[in-house]
Design an enzyme around this catalytic site. Structure first.
Site, PDB file in Angstrom:
ATOM      1  N   ASP A 124       6.333  -2.333   2.543  1.00 18.14           N
ATOM      2  CA  ASP A 124       6.231  -2.043   1.405  1.00 18.14           C
ATOM      3  C   ASP A 124       5.003  -0.816   1.763  1.00 18.14           C
ATOM      4  O   ASP A 124       4.852   0.013   2.549  1.00 18.14           O
ATOM      5  CB  ASP A 124       4.453  -2.949   1.204  1.00 18.14           C
ATOM      6  CG  ASP A 124       3.929  -3.154  -0.026  1.00 18.14           C
ATOM      7  OD1 ASP A 124       3.369  -1.872  -0.589  1.00 18.14           O
ATOM      8  OD2 ASP A 124       2.787  -3.695  -0.547  1.00 18.14           O
ATOM      9  N   HIS A 147       6.377  -3.683  -2.415  1.00 15.56           N
ATOM     10  CA  HIS A 147       5.225  -4.347  -3.225  1.00 15.56           C
ATOM     11  C   HIS A 147       5.365  -5.024  -4.232  1.00 15.56           C
ATOM     12  O   HIS A 147       5.820  -4.597  -5.021  1.00 15.56           O
ATOM     13  CB  HIS A 147       4.651  -2.473  -3.435  1.00 15.56           C
ATOM     14  CG  HIS A 147       3.061  -3.601  -3.684  1.00 15.56           C
ATOM     15  ND1 HIS A 147       2.250  -3.750  -2.772  1.00 15.56           N
ATOM     16  CD2 HIS A 147       2.573  -2.830  -5.130  1.00 15.56           C
ATOM     17  CE1 HIS A 147       1.324  -3.917  -3.663  1.00 15.56           C
ATOM     18  NE2 HIS A 147       0.977  -3.449  -4.517  1.00 15.56           N
ATOM     19  N   SER A 190      -2.123  -6.743  -4.615  1.00 13.90           N
ATOM     20  CA  SER A 190      -2.573  -5.575  -4.838  1.00 13.90           C
ATOM     21  C   SER A 190      -4.571  -5.191  -5.159  1.00 13.90           C
ATOM     22  O   SER A 190      -4.909  -5.973  -4.156  1.00 13.90           O
ATOM     23  CB  SER A 190      -1.771  -5.088  -5.954  1.00 13.90           C
ATOM     24  OG  SER A 190      -1.809  -3.653  -5.375  1.00 13.90           O
TER      25      SER A 190
END
Length: 308
Positions: A174, A201, A116
């Site tokens: 996501d 995610h 991320s």
């Protein structure tokens, strides 16, 4: 197998927004087990602490709430939004300094792995390395749920496409970092492998995704081993690079014996034909390296996170 062939890849892991190195290490416990024959994972915590919500005070009971960190913020009040353009990248210089210090004290590292915001940071570091703006080097990158930074001060880091091998993993569904955002990041790389999963995610490691990690790292390990063997044979003499080539141990040819029997000094031509030592004025060896193959078995893992 030689000790060089057994050497583990060293991978520096960068956590997502709202995590820290220890949290990320625990979440990747299965990954460490999976890669124990190929890689050692080293975790680091970002230097910028995220302020706790106003309704929470810092006590022993909620210390975990305040133990969250970021690689940079996009607002003056220390918040982050990956989807909104910003002129602010508060704390980013602190993060650059931390990674440089980590390489100095714990390095070298063969590659970087980011999740991320950590993957977004890895993408920036790859661009900086391509422009020779880093004091350290790494050979590959794994970016999970990554994105291209929307901070205007970061635009210069994307001027050149990174040439190092990169594996990009992202989810079709996501909701935190969309597929489109991750695909925008991968356009900044020229040597790309992609693994798309149907989830959200998190870090997938089952089915096709499991094999993509394994294949990618095994390829990188072979490349690094070949390069290290090549460097071990080289001697730098001024502007020349000399490369030793192992003698095959074969008997002299009929022509060699004939030349020696005639009393001629044939050693120079024999040396050139066999390539016992080769020099390149530009410092680039023309000797072709042989690839050494190896294989390892792995177990299945899965890691998830709801934070950026």
């Amino acid at each position: 197998m030689t000790s060089q062939e057994n050497k583990l890849l060293r991978i520096l892991c960068l956590h997502g927004y709202g995590q820290n190195g220890e949290v990320f290490r625990r979440k990747l416990g299965g990954v460490r087990k999976l890669l124990k024959k190929n890689a050692e994972l080293i975790f680091v915590t970002a230097p910028n602490k995220i302020p706790p919500p106003e309704e929470h005070s810092v006590t022993d009971e909620n210390a975990q709430i305040n133990d969250e960190y970021a690689w940079w913020f996009t607002t003056e009040n220390r918040m982050f939004d990956a989807k909104k353009p910003s002129d602010i990248c508060l704390g980013f210089e602190n993060s650059l300094a931390l990674i440089e210090k980590t390489f100095e004290e714990l390095g070298p590292f063969d590659g970087l792995l980011g999740f991320s915001q950590g993957a977004g940071f890895v993408g920036i570091l790859c661009g900086m390395q391509q422009s020779n703006w880093l004091k350290y080097e790494f050979s590959f990158a794994i970016l999970v749920g990554g994105f291209k930074s929307q901070c205007h001060p970061h635009l210069n880091y994307y001027l050149k496409a990174s040439s190092i091998p990169s594996l990009h993993v992202y989810g079709e569904n996501d909701k935190v970092i969309s597929r489109e955002m991750s695909e925008l990041l991968l356009e900044q790389f020229s040597h790309v492998e992609i693994s798309v999963h149907p989830g959200g995610h998190y870090v997938p490691a089952t089915g096709p995704q499991k094999q993509s990690y394994i294949s990618f790292l095994e390829d990188r390990k072979r490349e690094i081993e070949i390069e290290n063997r090549k460097k071990a044979k080289q001697i730098q003499v001024g502007s020349y690079t000399l490369e030793r080539v192992e003698d095959s141990g074969s008997e002299p040819s009929e022509d060699d014996r004939h030349a020696n029997s005639q009393g001629g000094d044939h050693s120079d031509s024999v040396c050139k034909e066999k390539g016992v030592m080769k020099a390149d004025k530009e410092g680039i060896s023309k000797q072709t390296s042989r690839k050494m193959m190896d294989s390892n078995t792995h177990e299945d893992i899965e890691v998830s996170s709801s934070r950026i």
